[in-house]
Design a protein around this motif. Structure first.
Motif, PDB file in Angstrom:
ATOM      1  N   ALA A  14      -0.844  -7.241  -8.271  1.00  9.10           N
ATOM      2  CA  ALA A  14      -1.310  -5.913  -8.691  1.00  9.10           C
ATOM      3  C   ALA A  14      -1.707  -5.090  -7.472  1.00  9.10           C
ATOM      4  N   ARG A  15      -2.364  -5.713  -6.520  1.00  9.00           N
ATOM      5  CA  ARG A  15      -2.780  -5.023  -5.296  1.00  9.00           C
ATOM      6  C   ARG A  15      -1.551  -4.587  -4.497  1.00  9.00           C
ATOM      7  N   SER A  16      -0.553  -5.449  -4.383  1.00  9.25           N
ATOM      8  CA  SER A  16       0.675  -5.102  -3.653  1.00  9.25           C
ATOM      9  C   SER A  16       1.396  -3.940  -4.332  1.00  9.25           C
ATOM     10  N   ARG A  17       1.480  -3.966  -5.647  1.00 10.60           N
ATOM     11  CA  ARG A  17       2.098  -2.850  -6.401  1.00 10.60           C
ATOM     12  C   ARG A  17       1.380  -1.544  -6.114  1.00 10.60           C
ATOM     13  N   GLU A  18       0.052  -1.584  -6.160  1.00 12.35           N
ATOM     14  CA  GLU A  18      -0.751  -0.389  -5.916  1.00 12.35           C
ATOM     15  C   GLU A  18      -0.569   0.115  -4.484  1.00 12.35           C
ATOM     16  N   LEU A  19      -0.562  -0.790  -3.516  1.00  6.65           N
ATOM     17  CA  LEU A  19      -0.367  -0.391  -2.112  1.00  6.65           C
ATOM     18  C   LEU A  19       1.007   0.243  -1.907  1.00  6.65           C
ATOM     19  N   LEU A  20       2.027  -0.336  -2.527  1.00  5.67           N
ATOM     20  CA  LEU A  20       3.377   0.236  -2.423  1.00  5.67           C
ATOM     21  C   LEU A  20       3.438   1.618  -3.062  1.00  5.67           C
ATOM     22  N   LEU A  21       2.817   1.765  -4.219  1.00  8.40           N
ATOM     23  CA  LEU A  21       2.823   3.048  -4.911  1.00  8.40           C
ATOM     24  C   LEU A  21       2.116   4.118  -4.071  1.00  8.40           C
ATOM     25  N   ARG A  22       0.950   3.792  -3.536  1.00 12.30           N
ATOM     26  CA  ARG A  22       0.210   4.758  -2.701  1.00 12.30           C
ATOM     27  C   ARG A  22       1.002   5.135  -1.459  1.00 12.30           C
TER      28      ARG A  22
END
Length: 190
Positions: A14-22
């Protein structure tokens, strides 16, 4: 595998997804879709760029996720709303047209991606205008809405591509006013 390890992996995913999205939101805003690479997104996010394919399916789907994140689920105003038109044109001046606009004239090799991009285009541009035209009682509202969005898309692509030098060099406020008149006439509301 312990429950704690599985939970940590889910949090990391979830953290990796969020970092990629940002990171994608920032880079697409700075450089536009075409000038942003998957590698740069991964580097900015501090994660393996291969995770873009895993979590989003590819660069185009990540781009659509950034648009969704920026604008949410609310139905946007239609293209005849002057504030909406101005906001879209300003965004394209800064970022260039994204894959949704390019999909109108250039089909994708991946039918799933093409379907997602077209659904996005309809949800954000065609449907709000069609709904307005239906409320106003105009005949063939779907056709009118698609014609107006096609005209809008053509202007955006021609302006960013530079193939029409007068259009590319024109003052954005003048283009906005003329385009609004064109869209209103195309939609049958002028």
């Amino acid at each position: 595998m312990s429950e704690a390890s599985a939970g940590e992996r889910r949090r990391d995913a979830a953290r990796s997804r969020e970092l990629l999205l940002r990171a994608a939101i920032e880079l697409f805003a700075e450089r536009g879709f075409d000038r942003t690479t998957i590698r740069e997104i991964g580097e900015r996010a501090g994660v393996d760029p291969a995770l873009i394919a895993r979590y989003y399916g590819g660069k185009t789907q990540l781009y659509l996720a950034t648009v969704q994140a920026e604008h949410g689920d609310a139905t946007p105003a239609d293209l005849l709303d002057e504030e909406r038109l101005a906001g879209l044109l300003d965004r394209f001046e800064q970022r260039g047209p994204g894959p949704a606009f390019q999909s109108v004239v250039l089909p994708s090799d991946d039918s799933a991606v093409e379907d997602a991009v077209r659904a996005h285009l309809h949800r954000r541009l065609v449907d709000p205008l069609r709904e307005r035209l239906e409320r106003e009682g105009l005949d063939r509202p779907q056709l009118r809405a698609e014609l107006a969005v096609a005209a809008f898309t053509g202007v955006v692509l021609a302006r960013s591509g530079g193939g029409m030098p007068e259009l590319a060099a024109a003052d954005p406020a003048e283009v906005r006013a003329l385009l609004h008149d064109l869209l209103a006439a195309t939609a049958g509301t002028a």
